[in-house]
Design an enzyme around this catalytic site. Structure first.
Site, PDB file in Angstrom:
ATOM      1  N   LYS A 197       0.957  -1.353  -0.240  1.00  0.00           N
ATOM      2  CA  LYS A 197       0.198  -0.201  -0.077  1.00  0.00           C
ATOM      3  C   LYS A 197       0.792   1.466  -0.034  1.00  0.00           C
ATOM      4  O   LYS A 197       1.439   1.576   0.922  1.00  0.00           O
ATOM      5  CB  LYS A 197      -0.912  -0.032   1.123  1.00  0.00           C
ATOM      6  CG  LYS A 197      -2.365   0.783   0.993  1.00  0.00           C
ATOM      7  CD  LYS A 197      -2.324   2.074   0.734  1.00  0.00           C
ATOM      8  CE  LYS A 197      -1.989   3.016   1.813  1.00  0.00           C
ATOM      9  NZ  LYS A 197      -1.579   4.409   1.590  1.00  0.00           N
ATOM     10  N   GLU A 272       9.712   1.497  10.822  1.00  0.00           N
ATOM     11  CA  GLU A 272      10.943   2.514  10.474  1.00  0.00           C
ATOM     12  C   GLU A 272       9.966   3.862  10.561  1.00  0.00           C
ATOM     13  O   GLU A 272       9.251   4.500   9.700  1.00  0.00           O
ATOM     14  CB  GLU A 272      11.605   2.317   9.339  1.00  0.00           C
ATOM     15  CG  GLU A 272      12.155   1.024   9.369  1.00  0.00           C
ATOM     16  CD  GLU A 272      13.028   0.649   7.919  1.00  0.00           C
ATOM     17  OE1 GLU A 272      13.486  -0.277   7.615  1.00  0.00           O
ATOM     18  OE2 GLU A 272      12.920   1.736   7.007  1.00  0.00           O
ATOM     19  N   CYS A 306      14.050  10.576   6.859  1.00  0.00           N
ATOM     20  CA  CYS A 306      13.954  10.265   8.316  1.00  0.00           C
ATOM     21  C   CYS A 306      15.208  10.286   9.005  1.00  0.00           C
ATOM     22  O   CYS A 306      15.526  10.585  10.304  1.00  0.00           O
ATOM     23  CB  CYS A 306      13.387   8.756   8.135  1.00  0.00           C
ATOM     24  SG  CYS A 306      14.309   7.768   7.547  1.00  0.00           S
TER      25      CYS A 306
END
Ligand code: NAD
Length: 515
Positions: A197, A272, A306
């Site tokens: 997804k 994560e 990130c």
């Protein structure tokens, strides 16, 4: 021959993009379920727009729980044959996927720029890195099932690994192509089938990946891609009973929601999540290299990264001089069109994300910090979601701009006194993804690395990824590790098999007549 100028490259990138976009608009984006490109059962769609100018790029199928059910069922049906396929054959197919990605690397780069706003200088290599992910894990197919040999006096004990089953992969919008392959390649190499997804703000290259995997000859149902909204398609995926595990990359709050959604079906999760990563610069560091790395690790990839070092911890006695040089560099950063090779910062992914990043300008001011550079939206080509690269000084560790993930080209500078002070500030956030340390004192580098609460630490370096090493975060930055063999720990079950040598005594019950 005339020298190729950045202007030529920009023009060539535009020329390459135009027919791809025309095709995308004409075809739209459907789900890939059981090897077929299909619309949603309900017929629902949404539009994906470019952050450069808000132009509609494509109409995208909007998946519902029914579409997820179809995809999960296809993944479940394809699982046994994929699991039992000889590793050498799986390896061959995954190398073919890598070949297909490399063949389309230039197309993937420009489409990623248009769909996400990331600058071409960074996206040019995204497909190459994605292909490397497939090659790396293709080569590990055969060893994925390896286990240990643990002999005992009376028994021979071995362990082996088996793929956990169909898994869900849910990915975010920053560098979506590379990130998706980072999760999907090890899952397929382990022998799992996948329902992916992708993020609703960046569906374009996920659609291309699905088509390339099919084109490479990976059997129907092994990779299924369902587009849609997180709270609809994403949620249904995390709740589906045929799906045994969820590999998720995204925000910390979404990770918490997924854990709750997956609890009734005891979903295994790999997260994560966000970060507020420190780069610590001591007064004895190679300050030229440290400056390059500080600028690169927050202003590359629009700061939508990130692992970005969004907090600069600078030793007090060198702070003024370092900040002066840093300020000049941030002022000189080039904001522009993502397809222009000279561009260093492109538009942010979405209007809502631009608003989030800009809200932190007032947060900084209200906290009493100083906006030394930037602090405003930027009037970029196309009129999209551009923002000025921003540098905030005069901050201290407790301020919101020192605690919260902004996820944009936004750097907060915090001075520190000494080693202990630096460690305390670095660890004073809820996150623990990466840490970067700059010092020429190797003892100190190792002491600080040991004390930092972070899953990944680079000493005298920016983030340089090496695929066998563990990737992941501590605290609110994640659960689990990816990379090398660590990925297989998640996508596989470890099974213990014990074989008796036939010599041990077995307790004998029921020999006396019962009462
Ligand atoms: P997000 O959490 O909003 O969305 C990520 C994905 O989750 C999307 O596909 C979304 O549709 C889906 N989703 C949303 N709600 C869901 C729900 N209730 N159930 C299931 N799925 C749901 O994150 P984002 O804004 O797309 O990405 C930015 C975030 O990702 C940042 O916090 C960043 O730090 C993080 N990130 C982390 C890493 C890492 O390796 N640690 C890497 C990249 C990005």
């Amino acid at each position: 021959m005339d020298k190729v100028t950045p202007k030529d490259v920009f023009a060539a990138n535009r020329d390459r993009t135009a027919p791809l976009l025309a095709r995308l608009k004409a075809d739209g984006i459907g789900h890939l379920i059981d090897g077929k490109i299909v619309p949603s059962i309900s017929g629902a769609t949404f539009e994906t727009k470019s952050p450069i100018d808000n132009a509609v790029l494509a109409t995208v199928a909007r998946g519902s729980p029914e579409d997820i059910d179809r995809a999960a069922t296809a993944a479940a049906q394809a699982f046994k044959a994929w699991r039992d396929m000889p590793a050498a054959m799986r390896k061959k197919l995954l190398h073919r996927v890598a070949d297909a990605i490399e063949d389309r690397a230039d197309d993937i780069a420009v489409l990623e720029c248009i769909d996400t706003g990331q600058a071409h200088r960074f996206m040019a290599k995204a497909a190459v890195r994605a292909a490397e992910n497939f090659r790396f894990f293709a080569d590990k197919c055969a060893e994925a099932r390896d286990g240990l040999n643990m002999p005992d006096n009376e028994h021979w004990n071995i362990s082996t690994r088996v793929p956990i089953g169909p898994v869900g992969v849910i990915t975010p919008w920053n560098t979506p192509f590379m990130l998706s392959t980072w999760k999907i390649a090890p899952a397929l190499a382990a022998g799992c089938t996948v329902v992916h997804k992708p993020a609703e703000w960046s569906p374009v290259t996920a659609d291309l990946l699905a088509k390339l995997v099919k084109q490479a000859g990976v059997p129907d149902g092994v990779l299924n891609t369902v587009h849609g909204i997180g709270e609809e398609a994403g949620k249904a995926l995390t709740e589906h009973r045929a799906i045994k595990a969820i590999a998720f990359v995204g925000e910390t709050a979404t990770g918490a929601a997924i854990m709750a959604q997956g609890a009734p079906s005891l979903k295994r999760v790999h997260f994560e999540l966000g970060g507020k990563n420190p780069v610590i610069v001591f007064d004895d560091a190679d300050l030229d290299r440290a400056l390059d790395a500080v600028v690169f690790m927050i202003y590359s990839l629009n700061g939508e990264r990130c692992t970005s070092s969004s907090r600069l911890l600078i030793q007090q006695n060198i702070a003024d001089k370092f900040i002066e040089r840093l300020t000049a560099r941030v002022r000189a950063l080039k904001v522009g069109h993502p397809l222009d090779p000279a561009t260093e910062i492109g538009p942010l992914i979405h209007q809502r994300h631009l608003e989030k990043v800009c809200a932190y300008f007032d947060v900084a001011r209200n906290d009493g910090a100083v906006i030394a550079v930037g602090g405003k939206p930027h009037d970029g080509p196309g009129g999209g979601h551009y923002v000025q690269p921003t540098l905030v000084t005069g901050a201290h560790a407790k301020m919101r701009v020192a605690q919260e993930e902004v996820f944009g080209p936004f750097l907060t500078v915090i001075p520190f006194r000494d080693e202990n002070d630096a460690i305390e500030i670095a660890n004073s956030v809820q996150y623990g993804l990466t840490g970067y340390v700059w010092t020429c004192d190797m003892g100190r580098a190792l002491r600080v690395a040991d004390a930092l609460e972070a899953g990944m630490i680079w000493l005298n370096s920016e983030n340089v990824r090496h695929l066998p090493t563990p990737f992941g975060g501590m605290k609110s930055s994640g659960i689990g590790r990816d990379g090398g063999d660590y990925s297989f720990d998640f996508y596989m079950e470890t099974k213990h098999v014990s074989l008796a040598k036939g010599t041990h005594k077995i307790q004998r019950l029921g020999l006396e007549p019962g009462i």
